[in-house]
Design a protein around this motif. Structure first.
Motif, PDB file in Angstrom:
ATOM      1  N   GLY A 122      -3.630  -1.747  10.095  1.00 47.24           N
ATOM      2  CA  GLY A 122      -4.865  -1.316  10.715  1.00 47.24           C
ATOM      3  C   GLY A 122      -5.972  -0.957   9.743  1.00 47.24           C
ATOM      4  N   ARG A 123      -5.674  -0.927   8.444  1.00 49.71           N
ATOM      5  CA  ARG A 123      -6.684  -0.606   7.443  1.00 49.71           C
ATOM      6  C   ARG A 123      -7.424  -1.887   7.034  1.00 49.71           C
ATOM      7  NH1 ARG A 123      -4.677   4.129   4.722  1.00 49.71           N
ATOM      8  NH2 ARG A 123      -6.590   4.149   3.483  1.00 49.71           N
ATOM      9  N   TYR A 124      -8.578  -1.713   6.394  1.00 49.62           N
ATOM     10  CA  TYR A 124      -9.349  -2.857   5.933  1.00 49.62           C
ATOM     11  C   TYR A 124      -9.045  -3.119   4.461  1.00 49.62           C
ATOM     12  CZ  TYR A 124     -11.926  -2.888  10.281  1.00 49.62           C
ATOM     13  OH  TYR A 124     -12.257  -2.974  11.608  1.00 49.62           O
ATOM     14  N   LEU A 125      -8.734  -4.366   4.141  1.00 48.30           N
ATOM     15  CA  LEU A 125      -8.334  -4.728   2.790  1.00 48.30           C
ATOM     16  C   LEU A 125      -9.540  -4.712   1.857  1.00 48.30           C
ATOM     17  CD1 LEU A 125      -5.924  -7.658   3.679  1.00 48.30           C
ATOM     18  CD2 LEU A 125      -5.416  -5.220   3.459  1.00 48.30           C
ATOM     19  N   ALA A 126      -9.350  -4.117   0.687  1.00 45.30           N
ATOM     20  CA  ALA A 126     -10.466  -3.936  -0.246  1.00 45.30           C
ATOM     21  C   ALA A 126     -10.607  -5.087  -1.226  1.00 45.30           C
ATOM     22  CB  ALA A 126     -10.287  -2.621  -1.013  1.00 45.30           C
ATOM     23  N   GLU A 127      -9.696  -6.041  -1.195  1.00 47.97           N
ATOM     24  CA  GLU A 127      -9.782  -7.171  -2.116  1.00 47.97           C
ATOM     25  C   GLU A 127      -9.190  -8.405  -1.472  1.00 47.97           C
ATOM     26  OE1 GLU A 127      -7.411  -6.443  -5.589  1.00 47.97           O
ATOM     27  OE2 GLU A 127      -5.811  -5.481  -4.445  1.00 47.97           O
ATOM     28  N   SER A 128      -9.670  -9.555  -1.929  1.00 44.52           N
ATOM     29  CA  SER A 128      -9.088 -10.824  -1.508  1.00 44.52           C
ATOM     30  C   SER A 128      -7.841 -11.086  -2.345  1.00 44.52           C
ATOM     31  CB  SER A 128     -10.085 -11.966  -1.693  1.00 44.52           C
ATOM     32  OG  SER A 128     -11.219 -11.770  -0.874  1.00 44.52           O
TER      33      SER A 128
END
Length: 419
Positions: free
Chosen positions: A30-36
């Motif tokens: 549910g968190r937003y990823l900070a990197e590709s």
């Protein structure tokens, strides 16, 4: 009045992405990823069987049929997880389970259903073409292939892919720290007996629950009267602990509106009339001195109307995109769908309408109807229990008639697992 887009642009212009944390995959749900991220492994990492059966040379079984079965010697047994790579000469087979590595000498899998299930010798009654029932190493992803992009959510599917690709941890944006202040001398705690003029404080529960649903860490929920000193003390106590403070009530033109009285003079929070219904009075800004130290970046402040439906709409239109932007989300607004009105309803002149609605998918397409039998009303809090989204009607539309096509947004929570 200003347009909704003008107010939203101001909000997003101040909504800078928060620092990131490295967490275990399970905590990233549910968190937003900070990197590709790219795949560290080939997926699958080795060529493996897609069926329970027998690994064979396809030429050995090309003529197999129920009438003329082919009999092969079984020289190995390969369960899932084995590292064995047995040699297979012509006329030989290996019994193999789904997911087990395919021997280098085999080029086909015969499903167990096309055999007699023999353990030392197996009778095969159907041919198997080269490559059948074999999953080739790297057919899904090769090392270095893109896997997930920054700003996407850590869904169950994305986390599964990351685990398969060699990751045990991932970088995610920190959850926004949010505090909620409900203002109004008429408010009492939910469940308390009401005296004349009092109402239950539903707003603090509404807004705090929405904040949690959309990925926030709830710092505190406070209820204050219309006394400016009481509100001032609450803000002072929260200013250094939050990224966002959401206030409800006290932002209109009334004589007892403490939010505007306290925050307007310094210009830290601007109060606007936005061309929307409900939710016309809006406040937004950022606390500075004396609430925070010199040069410090104070929390963002939203001043939302006190009527529950107005507060609900205002959160979804302005606060929700802010919380997503703070978490680095690549998309901050939910997609709009076209829906056919099941019944007609009134619209406000000169303002865009955000109508709590029931949205359904039928055989003929998506349909929408007002959540409240009385249609639009900023005080109709009971109708929110029936709303699974909202309709958006352009300010130029004088009335929605049955059968008209309108834009709708289905509610989609950003809530992640709390593990």
């Amino acid at each position: 009045m200003i347009e909704v887009e003008t107010q939203l642009a101001r909000v997003l212009g101040e909504s800078r992405q928060l620092p990131s944390d490295t967490v275990a995959l399970a905590a990233a749900h549910g968190r937003y990823l900070a990197e590709s991220l790219v795949s560290r492994y080939a997926l699958p990492p080795w060529t493996n069987s897609a069926m329970d059966g027998y690994a064979v040379r396809s030429d050995d079984v090309a003529a197999a049929s129920p009438e003329t079965p082919v009999i092969l010697d079984v020289v190995a047994d390969l369960p899932a997880g084995t590292a064995s790579d047995p040699s297979l000469a012509s006329g030989q087979a290996a019994r193999i389970m789904t997911g087990a590595p395919v021997p280098a000498d085999a080029d086909a899998i015969v499903p167990v259903e096309a055999t007699d299930g023999g353990e030392r010798r197996v009778r095969i009654t159907a041919p198997a073409k080269r490559g059948v029932h074999i999953r080739s190493a790297g057919e899904d992803r090769q090392p270095g292939d893109p896997l997930v992009t920054a700003g996407s959510r850590g869904s169950a599917e994305a986390l599964s892919a990351l685990a398969s690709a060699g990751y045990g941890t991932v970088s995610v944006a920190r959850r926004p720290r949010v505090a909620v202040i409900a203002t109004g001398s008429e408010l009492v705690a939910p469940g308390e007996a009401l005296e004349r003029g009092q109402i239950p404080d539903s707003n603090s529960l509404l807004i705090s629950s929405l904040a949690i649903e959309h990925g926030s860490e709830l710092v505190d929920v406070v209820r204050v009267s219309d006394e400016v000193a009481e509100l001032e003390a609450a803000l002072q106590a929260l200013a250094g602990r939050c990224d966002v403070i959401v206030l409800t009530g006290g932002v209109s033109m009334g004589a007892y509106d403490p939010v505007k009285e306290l925050l307007s003079p310094g210009g830290q929070v601007r109060f606007e009339k936005v061309a929307m219904q409900p939710g016309k009075p809006q406040g937004f800004g950022r606390l500075a001195e004396p609430w925070v130290g010199e040069g410090e970046l104070g929390p963002l402040v939203f001043g939302l109307p006190g009527n529950p439906v107005s507060a609900w709409v205002s959160f979804l239109v302005f606060v929700r995109p802010c919380l997503r932007a703070l978490q680095g989300a690549s998309v901050v607004e939910d997609p709009r769908l076209s829906a056919r009105a099941e019944t007609g309803w009134r619209t406000p002149p000169g303002r865009r309408q955000y109508l709590p609605a029931r949205i359904r998918t039928t055989e003929s397409g998506v349909v929408v109807s007002p959540a409240a039998a009385r249609g639009s009303g900023s005080h109709l809090v009971g109708s929110l229990a029936d709303a699974n989204g909202y309709a958006i009607v352009d300010a130029r539309v004088e009335r929605v008639e049955e059968g008209d096509v309108v834009q709708v947004v289905r509610l989609m929570s950003d809530v992640g697992a709390r593990l």
